[in-house]
Design an enzyme around this catalytic site. Structure first.
Site, PDB file in Angstrom:
ATOM      1  N   CYS B  87       0.835  -1.206   0.000  1.00 56.52           N
ATOM      2  CA  CYS B  87       0.000   0.000   0.000  1.00 56.52           C
ATOM      3  C   CYS B  87       0.875   1.264   0.000  1.00 56.52           C
ATOM      4  O   CYS B  87       1.514   1.549  -1.002  1.00 56.52           O
ATOM      5  CB  CYS B  87      -0.963  -0.044   1.188  1.00 56.52           C
ATOM      6  SG  CYS B  87      -2.350   1.087   1.019  1.00 56.52           S
ATOM      7  N   HIS B 195      -3.486  -5.629   1.331  1.00 60.38           N
ATOM      8  CA  HIS B 195      -2.793  -5.805   2.616  1.00 60.38           C
ATOM      9  C   HIS B 195      -2.797  -7.273   3.044  1.00 60.38           C
ATOM     10  O   HIS B 195      -3.691  -7.688   3.785  1.00 60.38           O
ATOM     11  CB  HIS B 195      -3.506  -4.988   3.704  1.00 60.38           C
ATOM     12  CG  HIS B 195      -3.281  -3.522   3.635  1.00 60.38           C
ATOM     13  ND1 HIS B 195      -2.264  -2.892   4.318  1.00 60.38           N
ATOM     14  CD2 HIS B 195      -3.943  -2.549   2.969  1.00 60.38           C
ATOM     15  CE1 HIS B 195      -2.315  -1.584   4.083  1.00 60.38           C
ATOM     16  NE2 HIS B 195      -3.321  -1.347   3.253  1.00 60.38           N
ATOM     17  N   GLU B 197      -1.084  -8.694   5.282  1.00 55.45           N
ATOM     18  CA  GLU B 197      -0.934  -8.846   6.747  1.00 55.45           C
ATOM     19  C   GLU B 197      -2.274  -8.770   7.469  1.00 55.45           C
ATOM     20  O   GLU B 197      -2.390  -9.184   8.618  1.00 55.45           O
ATOM     21  CB  GLU B 197       0.049  -7.796   7.281  1.00 55.45           C
ATOM     22  CG  GLU B 197      -0.511  -6.385   7.463  1.00 55.45           C
ATOM     23  CD  GLU B 197      -0.620  -5.578   6.164  1.00 55.45           C
ATOM     24  OE1 GLU B 197      -0.400  -6.167   5.084  1.00 55.45           O
ATOM     25  OE2 GLU B 197      -0.928  -4.373   6.242  1.00 55.45           O
TER      26      GLU B 197
END
Lengths: 86, 226
Positions: B87, B195, B197
């Site tokens: 990002c 994302h 994560e």
């Protein structure tokens, strides 16, 4: 000598500008007609100390190219004028 | 020994602890690296996490690119070390010239915060080494400036050199060629807008991001062995 610089940063032609397009779409509701081709950008004003205008221009151009504009999608336009009394 | 991942923190970064948590769950060791440091320390991989580095002032990544840590990241990348920008980290990598193109305002000026489908395009990157091309993953996106743009010659090169890593199944932000992630020529530097994560545990709605970070840890382990 001291010079006043104004750098206008705008999107390159052909790069989509959703901000300009959104402003343009809002115009009829505000009563503006006959306004077309809005492109959003931004302007930076600063002062440059340099021995002469050519040196001031080179420094301001370098700043515009290295930091103020992203050359991948943007172009910049510099205006420069000496400040009286400096 | 567990592969060590340096997670770079700029003023305004806000996804660093999510990355640390995910890397730890997956068996890696994560360490935060402050942007003012000119030295990454003994790391096997680097992640530039999401957030708003330097407040995103001027443009996302425009000022972060001049942070002292970026010289170290450039050296690490040039030596073949795995570097992943997620990002805002992707935006930093394009501004730094480590990846081509730029991230522009989303189509229709929409801020996007949702989970989307992305398709793995190639296994030739440090986040997809263990993933078969064609695999579909559900991963969150959360951005305003995520529409990938580049000139025609760059796009042709990315396609010809198998450097598009991820494509959106449904392209919400207007990226050219549905691009969600790309890699550099060597494959060790990757930028992606989704994302991973935030998708490493079923409790979070999806655990699909784990395959990307697991691939990164494998790349990190082999980069240390090399």
């Amino acid at each position: 000598m001291r010079f006043a610089a104004c750098v206008e940063v705008r999107l390159r032609p052909g790069i989509a500008d959703p901000e300009g397009a959104t402003i343009e779409r809002a115009l009829p509701a505000l009563g503006f007609s006959g306004v077309h081709g809005i492109r959003a950008g931004r302007a930076f004003r600063f002062e440059v100390d340099a021995p002469d205008e050519a040196a001031a221009r080179a420094r301001a151009q370098s700043l515009a190219h290295r930091l103020l504009a992203n050359p991948v999608i943007e172009e910049s336009h510099l205006e420069l004028a000496p400040i009286e009394g400096h | 020994m567990a592969p060590r991942v340096g997670v770079v923190v700029f003023p305004g970064t806000n996804c660093e602890h999510d990355v640390v948590q995910a890397v730890t769950w997956l068996g890696g060791r994560a360490e935060l690296v402050w942007h003012g440091s000119g030295d990454l320390g003994p790391v096997d991989a680097v992640v530039l996490p999401g957030g708003f580095a330097h407040g995103d002032y001027l443009r996302p990544g425009a000022i972060a690119r001049f942070s002292p840590v970026m010289k170290a990241v450039e050296r690490f990348a040039a030596a073949g070390g795995p570097v992943v920008g997620i990002c805002n980290g992707f935006q930093v990598l394009t501004e730094a010239g480590l990846l081509p193109g730029a991230l522009q305002k989303n189509r229709h000026l929409r801020f996007l915060c949702t989970t989307v489908g992305v398709r793995v395009v190639t296994s030739t990157s440090v986040v997809t080494g263990g993933v078969a091309p064609g695999t579909e993953l559900r991963i969150p996106i959360n951005h305003f400036l995520g529409s990938y743009v580049c000139d025609r010659a760059t796009l042709a090169r990315l396609q010809a050199e198998d450097r598009v890593v991820l494509r959106y199944v449904e392209n919400l932000n207007g990226s050219v060629d549905d691009i969600a992630g790309i890699r550099n020529a060597a494959g060790n530097v990757v930028g992606l807008m989704p994302h991973p994560e935030r998708a490493c545990d079923p409790l979070l709605g999806s655990a699909d991001g784990a395959v990307l970070l697991r691939s990164l840890l494998e790349a990190a382990a082999s980069s240390r062995a090399a």
